[in-house]
Design a protein around this motif. Structure first.
Motif, PDB file in Angstrom:
ATOM      1  N   PHE A  43       0.816  -1.215   0.000  1.00  0.00           N
ATOM      2  CA  PHE A  43       0.000   0.000   0.000  1.00  0.00           C
ATOM      3  C   PHE A  43       0.852   1.270   0.000  1.00  0.00           C
ATOM      4  CE2 PHE A  43       0.263  -1.406   4.482  1.00  0.00           C
ATOM      5  CZ  PHE A  43       0.797  -0.279   5.093  1.00  0.00           C
ATOM      6  N   THR A  48       0.594   3.725  -5.691  1.00  0.00           N
ATOM      7  CA  THR A  48      -0.623   3.751  -4.876  1.00  0.00           C
ATOM      8  C   THR A  48      -0.924   5.184  -4.434  1.00  0.00           C
ATOM      9  OG1 THR A  48       0.531   3.425  -2.772  1.00  0.00           O
ATOM     10  CG2 THR A  48      -0.078   1.439  -4.023  1.00  0.00           C
ATOM     11  N   GLU A 169      -2.223   0.359   7.169  1.00  0.00           N
ATOM     12  CA  GLU A 169      -2.565   1.355   6.156  1.00  0.00           C
ATOM     13  C   GLU A 169      -3.342   2.512   6.782  1.00  0.00           C
ATOM     14  OE1 GLU A 169      -4.755   1.679   1.766  1.00  0.00           O
ATOM     15  OE2 GLU A 169      -4.530  -0.270   2.757  1.00  0.00           O
TER      16      GLU A 169
END
Length: 513
Positions: A43, A48, A169
């Motif tokens: 992530f 991303t 995340e």
């Protein structure tokens, strides 16, 4: 900041039992440095949204398998490298944020509250203005000092943990949002409000699984608090039961921008937790090892495979993994002493010499080997057994080498190093068929998802070891008292009011309540 903020990444993790004689050394952390960190955390890759939102700079992270106390020189080696690498990152330009990737239950020889100690060292390098976001395991511990030194702090919301990456995340996204908020604020660096509530409860994970009540409804209350206007994050820590430090206990932290909302949310979650503290129970029927075997043998075909948790030496909770007591008890039972007996898989006992002897003899050979109790011989000594070499496998991350020895109707997995067995392929890779076995015994507490779905019957064996589920008999003497379940009666109701914790790298002046 005209450019995207620069965020450094650092942290060390090891869930540590102070009741096992094993010691955790530096190589056990499998440290990742620089770009290696982005291979682990997809992530944050450059393609991303989070990867584009900041300039991420990996210092060092290390995640050791749970075990015994971390040797002081091992910690100093890894912590020293973190500091050196952060110094190099800071020399390249200002660092605006730090993602602190930790577990929260690490113990180092001679030091208490080690995650706070390490963060204090880090802040001396990064400076007072750096904003810190910590992600943790819900079985970690949040001392007042750790809450003080972080700006954002969160943890998993499931046990077994199926939201590990989601939590990490979230910690990173919250940090980016905070940095952007500070960037747009005329006053410069701004820090959220944190409300911390410690609770006098210390329970093992096997009594607090979020699959079941009361933990289920307690953790189900988090999203409602988090959705409140003025709240950024809400988190509940169960704490870690198998270490003996003053910080070990449950805690709630709610973070945000509205002090009333943050305090009300923290107190609401704390009250829900405390109201249910006497309702916590084990996640499965419990019994002695002998009672578990008796129940498995008397069960019908509809209950096979019947899983038994040899929980006292669970290496994923901090057990040494090499207690031979369970396998010794199993092999002494007459029901399993002939190949025609009920099929049993036992995972596992380390025995490097046994593994090497089996490799030298080869699959199909009969060998006599000795395994177990090289580190933890408190409960049983080394076990000598004669059996047929059923399988050999090289290259496991933890075990290094695994062999299977068939002794009567028991298929015993022996390893070079301790290893947890959580997945079906852990068995099928060794030419074992757990779904067809009568009994599968694993050194684990609550069953991980794949095993839980596979099990038709299950009991939690209350077996001896460094993570004994009967925590009261372990001998804690440094935890705060009164503490449930060590104390069943309290002189008064605990203070569940929210404590507002400032964010700063200055020393705390008040007590860690």
């Amino acid at each position: 900041m005209s450019q995207p903020p620069t965020i450094a990444i650092a942290g060390l993790s090891c869930e540590t039992s102070t009741f096992t004689p094993s010691r955790t050394l530096a190589p056990a952390f499998h440290p990742l440095r620089g770009a290696q960190i982005f291979d682990k955390y997809a992530f944050l890759r450059p393609d991303t949204s989070l990867g584009k939102a900041a300039q991420w700079e990996g210092a060092l992270i290390g995640h050791a398998m749970p075990g015994g106390v971390v040797a002081r020189d091992a910690f100093e080696e890894l912590a020293g490298e973190i500091i050196e690498r952060l110094e190099e990152i800071c020399e390249e330009g200002p660092v605006h944020g730090l993602w602190y990737d930790i577990h929260g239950a690490m113990v180092v020889e001679g030091l208490d509250d080690i995650e706070a100690v390490l963060l204090h060292r880090i802040r001396k390098v990064t400076g007072p203005d750096v904003l810190v976001s910590a992600s943790m395991d819900l079985h970690g511990n949040v001392s007042r000092e750790l809450a003080h030194q972080t700006d954002l702090i969160t943890c998993y919301r499931t046990a077994p943990h199926i939201d590990v990456l989601e939590t990490r995340e979230r910690a990173c996204r919250n940090l980016v949002n905070l940095l952007n908020k500070s960037k747009s604020d005329a006053s410069g660096i701004i820090r959220p409000i944190k409300a911390w509530v410690p609770l006098p409860v210390l329970l093992p994970g096997e009594q607090t699984s979020t699959r079941l009540e009361p933990a289920k409804h307690i953790y189900d209350a988090i999203p409602g608090v988090e959705a409140t206007d003025g709240v950024t994050d809400a988190a509940i820590w169960v704490g870690y039961a198998w270490a003996d430090e003053p910080r070990n206990r449950a805690a709630v932290v709610v973070t945000g921008w509205d002090q009333t909302a943050v305090c009300n949310g923290a107190e609401h979650l704390a009250r829900i937790f405390w109201a249910s503290h006497r309702a916590f129970a084990f996640v499965a029927p419990t019994g002695s090892f002998s009672q578990c075997l008796d129940a498995a043998l008397s069960s019908g075909a509809e209950s096979r495979p019947y899983f038994i948790s040899d929980s006292g030496d669970n290496p994923t909770a901090g057990g040494s993994g090499d207690v031979s007591w369970g396998l010794t008890q199993l092999l002494s039972r007459p029901e399993f002493q002939k190949p025609s007996g009920p099929t049993v898989i036992y995972a596992s006992v380390p025995g490097p010499d046994a593994v090497h002897a089996a490799i030298a003899a080869g699959i199909g050979a009969t060998v006599t080997v000795t395994a177990g109790a090289e580190i933890d011989h408190i409960h049983a000594g080394p076990l000598t057994m004669t059996g047929l070499v059923h399988a050999i496998k090289h290259g496991d991350k933890y075990a290094i080498v695994e062999i299977v020895l068939q002794i009567g109707s028991v298929f015993a997995i022996l390893t070079q190093n301790p290893k947890p067995y959580h997945h079906e392929h852990d068995f099928t890779d060794l030419n074992l068929a757990p779904r067809s076995a009568d009994i599968v015994i694993v050194k684990i507490g609550y069953l991980e998802p794949e095993l839980y779905d596979m099990a038709k019957g299950w009991m939690l064996g209350l077996t001896p070891g460094g993570v004994d589920q009967d925590i009261v008999r372990l001998g804690h003497h440094r935890i705060r008292r009164p503490m449930f379940p060590f104390d069943r009666e309290f002189p008064s109701e605990p203070d569940l009011s929210a404590r507002i914790i400032s964010s700063s790298n200055v020393e705390l002046t008040g007590p860690d309540e």
